[in-house]
Scaffold this motif. Structure first.
Motif, PDB file in Angstrom:
ATOM      1  N   ASN A   1      -5.804  10.338  -3.095  1.00 49.29           N
ATOM      2  CA  ASN A   1      -6.248   9.779  -4.370  1.00 49.29           C
ATOM      3  C   ASN A   1      -5.977   8.284  -4.440  1.00 49.29           C
ATOM      4  OD1 ASN A   1      -7.143  12.247  -5.320  1.00 49.29           O
ATOM      5  ND2 ASN A   1      -5.215  12.747  -6.326  1.00 49.29           N
ATOM      6  N   ALA A   2      -4.794   7.879  -3.981  1.00 49.08           N
ATOM      7  CA  ALA A   2      -4.449   6.453  -3.981  1.00 49.08           C
ATOM      8  C   ALA A   2      -5.267   5.692  -2.945  1.00 49.08           C
ATOM      9  CB  ALA A   2      -2.959   6.279  -3.717  1.00 49.08           C
ATOM     10  N   MET A   3      -5.493   6.294  -1.779  1.00 50.38           N
ATOM     11  CA  MET A   3      -6.250   5.625  -0.732  1.00 50.38           C
ATOM     12  C   MET A   3      -7.685   5.346  -1.163  1.00 50.38           C
ATOM     13  SD  MET A   3      -4.739   7.696   2.587  1.00 50.38           S
ATOM     14  CE  MET A   3      -5.592   6.740   3.841  1.00 50.38           C
TER      15      MET A   3
ATOM     16  N   ALA B   1       0.835  -1.205   0.000  1.00 52.56           N
ATOM     17  CA  ALA B   1       0.000   0.000   0.000  1.00 52.56           C
ATOM     18  C   ALA B   1       0.869   1.253   0.000  1.00 52.56           C
ATOM     19  CB  ALA B   1      -0.926  -0.006   1.213  1.00 52.56           C
ATOM     20  N   VAL B   2       1.937   1.253   0.790  1.00 51.87           N
ATOM     21  CA  VAL B   2       2.840   2.406   0.862  1.00 51.87           C
ATOM     22  C   VAL B   2       3.514   2.631  -0.485  1.00 51.87           C
ATOM     23  CG1 VAL B   2       4.973   3.277   1.904  1.00 51.87           C
ATOM     24  CG2 VAL B   2       3.208   2.242   3.339  1.00 51.87           C
ATOM     25  N   ASP B   3       3.909   1.544  -1.173  1.00 56.25           N
ATOM     26  CA  ASP B   3       4.519   1.665  -2.492  1.00 56.25           C
ATOM     27  C   ASP B   3       3.551   2.312  -3.484  1.00 56.25           C
ATOM     28  OD1 ASP B   3       6.743   1.199  -4.237  1.00 56.25           O
ATOM     29  OD2 ASP B   3       5.594  -0.412  -5.160  1.00 56.25           O
ATOM     30  N   TYR B   4       2.288   1.949  -3.387  1.00 58.43           N
ATOM     31  CA  TYR B   4       1.266   2.537  -4.254  1.00 58.43           C
ATOM     32  C   TYR B   4       1.054   4.012  -3.899  1.00 58.43           C
ATOM     33  CZ  TYR B   4      -2.998   2.655  -7.070  1.00 58.43           C
ATOM     34  OH  TYR B   4      -3.946   2.948  -8.016  1.00 58.43           O
TER      35      TYR B   4
ATOM     36  N   LYS C   1       2.855  -2.404 -10.174  1.00 56.13           N
ATOM     37  CA  LYS C   1       1.667  -3.213  -9.911  1.00 56.13           C
ATOM     38  C   LYS C   1       0.559  -2.352  -9.328  1.00 56.13           C
ATOM     39  CE  LYS C   1       0.080  -7.251  -7.349  1.00 56.13           C
ATOM     40  NZ  LYS C   1       0.436  -8.304  -6.383  1.00 56.13           N
ATOM     41  N   ASP C   2      -0.623  -2.470  -9.903  1.00 56.53           N
ATOM     42  CA  ASP C   2      -1.777  -1.706  -9.417  1.00 56.53           C
ATOM     43  C   ASP C   2      -2.332  -2.380  -8.170  1.00 56.53           C
ATOM     44  OD1 ASP C   2      -4.007  -0.271  -8.951  1.00 56.53           O
ATOM     45  OD2 ASP C   2      -4.788  -0.371 -10.996  1.00 56.53           O
ATOM     46  N   PHE C   3      -1.918  -1.871  -7.012  1.00 58.01           N
ATOM     47  CA  PHE C   3      -2.305  -2.482  -5.733  1.00 58.01           C
ATOM     48  C   PHE C   3      -3.810  -2.440  -5.527  1.00 58.01           C
ATOM     49  CE2 PHE C   3      -2.902  -2.167  -1.059  1.00 58.01           C
ATOM     50  CZ  PHE C   3      -2.434  -3.436  -0.738  1.00 58.01           C
ATOM     51  N   SER C   4      -4.469  -1.465  -6.186  1.00 57.53           N
ATOM     52  CA  SER C   4      -5.924  -1.345  -5.996  1.00 57.53           C
ATOM     53  C   SER C   4      -6.657  -2.539  -6.589  1.00 57.53           C
ATOM     54  CB  SER C   4      -6.430  -0.054  -6.647  1.00 57.53           C
ATOM     55  OG  SER C   4      -6.280  -0.108  -8.048  1.00 57.53           O
ATOM     56  N   ARG C   5      -5.996  -3.313  -7.459  1.00 57.26           N
ATOM     57  CA  ARG C   5      -6.662  -4.468  -8.068  1.00 57.26           C
ATOM     58  C   ARG C   5      -6.165  -5.794  -7.527  1.00 57.26           C
ATOM     59  NH1 ARG C   5      -6.433  -2.536 -14.423  1.00 57.26           N
ATOM     60  NH2 ARG C   5      -7.625  -0.611 -14.141  1.00 57.26           N
ATOM     61  N   SER C   6      -5.246  -5.740  -6.608  1.00 54.54           N
ATOM     62  CA  SER C   6      -4.678  -6.990  -6.074  1.00 54.54           C
ATOM     63  C   SER C   6      -5.549  -7.561  -4.991  1.00 54.54           C
ATOM     64  CB  SER C   6      -3.279  -6.726  -5.531  1.00 54.54           C
ATOM     65  OG  SER C   6      -3.322  -5.805  -4.468  1.00 54.54           O
TER      66      SER C   6
END
Length: 272
Positions: A64-66, A48-51, A267-272
């Motif tokens: 925005n990422a959160m 999450a932090v990487d994203y 990697k799109d963490f929002s889709r993992s």
């Protein structure tokens, strides 16, 4: 979704370290980059932090990422960061981090749903964050079941300011159910919360929150110590400088042949 205990322990460490390093003059990007290596690898927070770091490099905003990581960050966490990042807002970013740290600590140790609600609602009240978006964020927390969500959206949202807040708590408590009544509305608060609410009617809600903390051990909302106005402006100015630096970097790349998008192909963490 609800996270396990390890996630909330690491979140509390993350928010605490974030605040400490901001006060020591580190930028948001520097903090996020360092924290990736310090968090334990058995939780999802490093991803999450990487994203978050990727989004900060692109737009200068963490919220925005959160928003795209609703399966990890709760709507209330996202709401606080969004309010703290608002350029025209007055909600201090350090205060947001303190609130989030304490909330994560509370969640890591078998939290009471009632205690969490009072903590979140007091955060809105004490920091004047607005109840419309704030209550939406609270109701969206997966810890609250359908009965809670219905009560937050109505009657709390509709009757707040018309009916005393303590009365709204009292009539949904086991203490009220001891009175003769034909109502079959769901009980959300225990006898002790109801009794304290009844004793706090027609008073400032802050007295109710303080009494709940004294008698039931519910967490208190942290507050920053008062400082000179010039000191409060420093974090705000630093964030605006970061945003300007990010925008200038993108403009320079475009003028020199195009923006290098490879650094955003992660990697799109929002889709993992």
């Amino acid at each position: 979704m609800l996270l396990n205990q390890e996630e909330y322990i690491e979140q509390a460490f993350f928010f605490r370290s974030f605040q400490e390093r901001l006060e020591n003059g580190y930028s948001t990007q520097e903090i996020l980059y360092a924290m990736k290596s310090e968090l334990i690898s058995t939780v999802k927070l490093p991803l999450a932090v990487d994203y978050l770091l990727t989004e900060v490099k692109l737009s200068g905003s963490m919220s925005n990422a959160m928003k795209r990581m609703r399966h990890y960050f709760s709507p209330f966490q996202t709401f606080l960061i969004q309010e703290a990042e608002r350029e025209t807002g007055r909600f201090d970013f350090r205060t947001a981090l303190k609130v989030l740290e304490k909330e994560a600590q509370y969640r890591s140790d078998s939290p009471s749903i009632q205690g969490l609600f009072f903590y979140q609602f007091e955060t809105l009240s004490r920091n004047r964050l607005g109840f419309d978006d704030g209550l939406d964020a609270i109701a969206g927390d997966p810890i609250y079941n359908e009965n809670w969500q219905q009560w937050i959206n109505f009657p709390l949202r509709q009757q707040l300011g018309i009916i005393d807040f303590a009365d709204l708590i009292y009539v949904r408590s086991e203490y009220y159910k001891k009175k003769p009544t034909e109502s079959d509305i769901p009980i959300l608060f225990g006898e002790r919360e109801g009794r304290i609410a009844y004793a706090s009617r027609h008073r400032d809600p802050m007295f109710l929150f303080a009494a709940l903390s004294r008698h039931l051990g519910y967490p208190e909302v942290p507050r920053l110590q008062k400082t000179h106005e010039e000191e409060n402006l420093i974090p705000v100015l630093k964030r605006r400088i970061e945003l300007l630096e990010n925008r200038l970097q993108l403009i320079e790349e475009e003028l020199n042949g195009g923006i290098n998008l490879e650094r955003f192909y992660k990697k799109d963490f929002s889709r993992s």
